[in-house]
Motif scaffolding. Structure first.
Motif, PDB file in Angstrom:
ATOM      1  N   SER A   6     -25.380  29.520 -79.510  1.00  0.00           N
ATOM      2  CA  SER A   6     -26.737  29.692 -79.010  1.00  0.00           C
ATOM      3  C   SER A   6     -26.917  31.004 -78.253  1.00  0.00           C
ATOM      4  O   SER A   6     -28.030  31.490 -78.121  1.00  0.00           O
ATOM      5  CB  SER A   6     -27.117  28.512 -78.108  1.00  0.00           C
ATOM      6  OG  SER A   6     -26.214  28.395 -77.031  1.00  0.00           O
ATOM      7  N   ARG A  13     -34.667  31.581 -76.094  1.00  0.00           N
ATOM      8  CA  ARG A  13     -34.625  30.277 -75.434  1.00  0.00           C
ATOM      9  C   ARG A  13     -35.850  30.076 -74.533  1.00  0.00           C
ATOM     10  O   ARG A  13     -36.206  30.941 -73.743  1.00  0.00           O
ATOM     11  CB  ARG A  13     -33.343  30.131 -74.622  1.00  0.00           C
ATOM     12  CG  ARG A  13     -33.111  28.732 -74.082  1.00  0.00           C
ATOM     13  CD  ARG A  13     -31.795  28.653 -73.317  1.00  0.00           C
ATOM     14  NE  ARG A  13     -30.655  28.848 -74.201  1.00  0.00           N
ATOM     15  CZ  ARG A  13     -30.097  27.876 -74.916  1.00  0.00           C
ATOM     16  NH1 ARG A  13     -30.603  26.644 -74.851  1.00  0.00           N
ATOM     17  NH2 ARG A  13     -29.044  28.115 -75.677  1.00  0.00           N
ATOM     18  N   THR A  15     -37.575  27.085 -71.905  1.00  0.00           N
ATOM     19  CA  THR A  15     -37.194  25.869 -71.191  1.00  0.00           C
ATOM     20  C   THR A  15     -38.056  24.685 -71.617  1.00  0.00           C
ATOM     21  O   THR A  15     -39.213  24.843 -72.013  1.00  0.00           O
ATOM     22  CB  THR A  15     -37.332  26.051 -69.667  1.00  0.00           C
ATOM     23  OG1 THR A  15     -38.716  26.228 -69.353  1.00  0.00           O
ATOM     24  CG2 THR A  15     -36.530  27.246 -69.179  1.00  0.00           C
ATOM     25  N   LEU A  16     -37.476  23.501 -71.492  1.00  0.00           N
ATOM     26  CA  LEU A  16     -38.209  22.274 -71.793  1.00  0.00           C
ATOM     27  C   LEU A  16     -39.410  22.141 -70.862  1.00  0.00           C
ATOM     28  O   LEU A  16     -40.480  21.665 -71.269  1.00  0.00           O
ATOM     29  CB  LEU A  16     -37.283  21.064 -71.664  1.00  0.00           C
ATOM     30  CG  LEU A  16     -37.893  19.701 -71.976  1.00  0.00           C
ATOM     31  CD1 LEU A  16     -38.465  19.657 -73.391  1.00  0.00           C
ATOM     32  CD2 LEU A  16     -36.849  18.603 -71.782  1.00  0.00           C
ATOM     33  N   CYS A  92     -35.980  25.390 -77.992  1.00  0.00           N
ATOM     34  CA  CYS A  92     -35.487  24.661 -76.827  1.00  0.00           C
ATOM     35  C   CYS A  92     -34.351  23.756 -77.285  1.00  0.00           C
ATOM     36  O   CYS A  92     -34.484  23.046 -78.288  1.00  0.00           O
ATOM     37  CB  CYS A  92     -36.603  23.833 -76.197  1.00  0.00           C
ATOM     38  SG  CYS A  92     -36.063  22.808 -74.808  1.00  0.00           S
ATOM     39  N   ASP A  93     -33.249  23.785 -76.544  1.00  0.00           N
ATOM     40  CA  ASP A  93     -32.085  22.970 -76.874  1.00  0.00           C
ATOM     41  C   ASP A  93     -31.510  22.407 -75.571  1.00  0.00           C
ATOM     42  O   ASP A  93     -30.464  22.829 -75.104  1.00  0.00           O
ATOM     43  CB  ASP A  93     -31.049  23.819 -77.617  1.00  0.00           C
ATOM     44  CG  ASP A  93     -29.830  23.024 -78.061  1.00  0.00           C
ATOM     45  OD1 ASP A  93     -29.931  21.784 -78.120  1.00  0.00           O
ATOM     46  OD2 ASP A  93     -28.793  23.646 -78.358  1.00  0.00           O
ATOM     47  N   GLU A  94     -32.236  21.464 -74.983  1.00  0.00           N
ATOM     48  CA  GLU A  94     -31.783  20.862 -73.729  1.00  0.00           C
ATOM     49  C   GLU A  94     -32.275  19.422 -73.611  1.00  0.00           C
ATOM     50  O   GLU A  94     -33.246  19.032 -74.263  1.00  0.00           O
ATOM     51  CB  GLU A  94     -32.261  21.690 -72.525  1.00  0.00           C
ATOM     52  CG  GLU A  94     -33.758  21.797 -72.372  1.00  0.00           C
ATOM     53  CD  GLU A  94     -34.171  22.609 -71.145  1.00  0.00           C
ATOM     54  OE1 GLU A  94     -34.335  22.003 -70.062  1.00  0.00           O
ATOM     55  OE2 GLU A  94     -34.323  23.848 -71.274  1.00  0.00           O
ATOM     56  N   ASN A  95     -31.589  18.644 -72.789  1.00  0.00           N
ATOM     57  CA  ASN A  95     -31.953  17.229 -72.560  1.00  0.00           C
ATOM     58  C   ASN A  95     -32.102  16.449 -73.869  1.00  0.00           C
ATOM     59  O   ASN A  95     -33.037  15.667 -74.024  1.00  0.00           O
ATOM     60  CB  ASN A  95     -33.239  17.111 -71.746  1.00  0.00           C
ATOM     61  CG  ASN A  95     -33.036  17.503 -70.290  1.00  0.00           C
ATOM     62  OD1 ASN A  95     -31.984  18.049 -69.938  1.00  0.00           O
ATOM     63  ND2 ASN A  95     -34.020  17.251 -69.465  1.00  0.00           N
ATOM     64  N   ASP A  96     -31.211  16.700 -74.799  1.00  0.00           N
ATOM     65  CA  ASP A  96     -31.220  16.033 -76.109  1.00  0.00           C
ATOM     66  C   ASP A  96     -32.474  16.335 -76.917  1.00  0.00           C
ATOM     67  O   ASP A  96     -32.838  15.601 -77.827  1.00  0.00           O
ATOM     68  CB  ASP A  96     -31.068  14.508 -75.948  1.00  0.00           C
ATOM     69  CG  ASP A  96     -30.631  13.836 -77.250  1.00  0.00           C
ATOM     70  OD1 ASP A  96     -29.879  14.461 -78.022  1.00  0.00           O
ATOM     71  OD2 ASP A  96     -31.080  12.700 -77.509  1.00  0.00           O
ATOM     72  N   GLU A  97     -33.165  17.408 -76.588  1.00  0.00           N
ATOM     73  CA  GLU A  97     -34.319  17.854 -77.364  1.00  0.00           C
ATOM     74  C   GLU A  97     -33.933  19.062 -78.201  1.00  0.00           C
ATOM     75  O   GLU A  97     -33.208  19.950 -77.744  1.00  0.00           O
ATOM     76  CB  GLU A  97     -35.487  18.228 -76.450  1.00  0.00           C
ATOM     77  CG  GLU A  97     -36.102  17.079 -75.676  1.00  0.00           C
ATOM     78  CD  GLU A  97     -37.035  16.220 -76.532  1.00  0.00           C
ATOM     79  OE1 GLU A  97     -37.166  16.493 -77.753  1.00  0.00           O
ATOM     80  OE2 GLU A  97     -37.618  15.286 -75.974  1.00  0.00           O
ATOM     81  N   LYS A  98     -34.393  19.066 -79.444  1.00  0.00           N
ATOM     82  CA  LYS A  98     -34.241  20.218 -80.338  1.00  0.00           C
ATOM     83  C   LYS A  98     -35.651  20.582 -80.788  1.00  0.00           C
ATOM     84  O   LYS A  98     -36.277  19.852 -81.555  1.00  0.00           O
ATOM     85  CB  LYS A  98     -33.388  19.865 -81.557  1.00  0.00           C
ATOM     86  CG  LYS A  98     -32.056  19.186 -81.244  1.00  0.00           C
ATOM     87  CD  LYS A  98     -31.047  20.132 -80.661  1.00  0.00           C
ATOM     88  CE  LYS A  98     -29.710  19.407 -80.478  1.00  0.00           C
ATOM     89  NZ  LYS A  98     -28.733  20.253 -79.748  1.00  0.00           N
TER      90      LYS A  98
END
Length: 308
Positions: A6, A13, A15-16, A92-98
């Motif tokens: 990444s 990137r 953020t969520l 976004c690739d955080e908190n199990d979100e893609k």
């Protein structure tokens, strides 16, 4: 294609928190499309000094290959740059979100306008030319050492901007191959196609090549020609492909074309366009035209229409 580091795309990137703010916490009223791959939300985000209207593609958490799909899409859209392709904003690739964030095109999906009289025959021709240019670039460009087979071409994967210019999108299931192998066929473990648009040879054999994209594009051409979608659940002739092929061979295409469109068509433009669309659906895949040939012939069909 396996997941990519990444950090290669760190500049993309987002953020969520920013995406939640942009979509009003993924509010249902902001949903613009749902598919087996994703749920897409419209929104706006302040990014790089400007307010941008976006579409946030939230990949389905039930898919085992979300990671692969995310990086395939990011890899493709960060590398491929063309006026008839969607513009990547970030991911976004955080908190199990893609989540994949692209620039939102004002008029939405071509699919929504197939039977809309706002799409005149000239506009439809221009859209077809634009999609063909996108595919020509995606399939091969001398500035790159790789080629791409899209595999999911349909009228919901073409977005339209204010000027009705088409933007091809959704590369998560595309195949990236060496440029030197662009005339080869490739066996796949799984089938990736859209019902009503899938190349019958690919479906039967699991062997795919660039001419598989030509079949799918041929269906889009017939959708725009006839003013009807590829599958009509309430219609006895459910699939447009078989309907179009039969009527073309029997010289009865006028019977399945919207009358408003039929009245606008120059005869030379019509005959050239329908010949291209029909050849794209050739059962013998090797006999389908190459995309560069299609570009030239569609431009000629548009030229005839403008001269009428």
């Amino acid at each position: 294609m396996t997941s990519l580091p990444s950090n290669e795309f760190a500049h993309l990137r987002i953020t969520l928190e920013n995406i939640l703010s942009a979509t009003n916490n993924f509010a249902q009223e902001n949903v613009v499309r749902m598919s087996e791959f994703s749920k897409d939300y419209k929104g706006h985000i302040f990014w790089s000094g400007e307010l941008i209207h976006i579409t946030a593609r939230r990949l389905n958490k039930e898919m085992n290959d979300r990671e692969q799909l995310l990086w395939m899409e990011i890899s493709m859209l960060s590398t491929l740059k063309h006026k008839n392709l969607v513009s990547l904003i970030g991911f976004c690739d955080e908190n199990d979100e893609k989540i994949i964030i692209i620039r939102n095109e004002t008029r939405g999906m071509l699919f929504e306008y197939i039977s809309n009289p706002m799409l005149t025959w000239v506009r439809r021709l221009k859209i077809c030319v634009g999609i063909a240019h996108a595919l020509s670039y995606v399939h091969y460009d001398e500035s790159r050492d790789f080629s791409v087979i899209h595999r999911l071409i349909d009228s919901s994967r073409v977005l339209l901007n204010d000027e009705w210019e088409p933007k091809l999108c959704d590369f998560e299931r595309s195949m990236k191959i060496k440029g030197s192998q662009r005339h080869h066929s490739f066996h796949t473990i799984r089938l990736d196609y859209v019902n009503g648009y899938g190349d019958p040879t690919y479906i039967e054999t699991k062997s795919v090549n660039h001419k598989s994209d030509m079949y799918s594009f041929g269906i889009v051409l017939f959708e725009l020609l006839c003013g009807r979608r590829s599958i009509i659940d309430t219609d006895n002739n459910k699939y447009l492909a078989s309907l179009a092929i039969t009527h073309y061979r029997e010289k009865r295409l006028d019977e399945i074309i919207s009358w408003d469109l039929w009245e606008q068509m120059d005869s030379r433009s019509f005959h050239m366009f329908t010949e291209i669309a029909y050849e794209c659906l050739n059962e013998e895949r090797s006999l389908r035209p190459d995309i560069d040939e299609i570009v030239t012939r569609l431009e000629k069909a548009l030229e005839h229409q403008n001269a009428s």
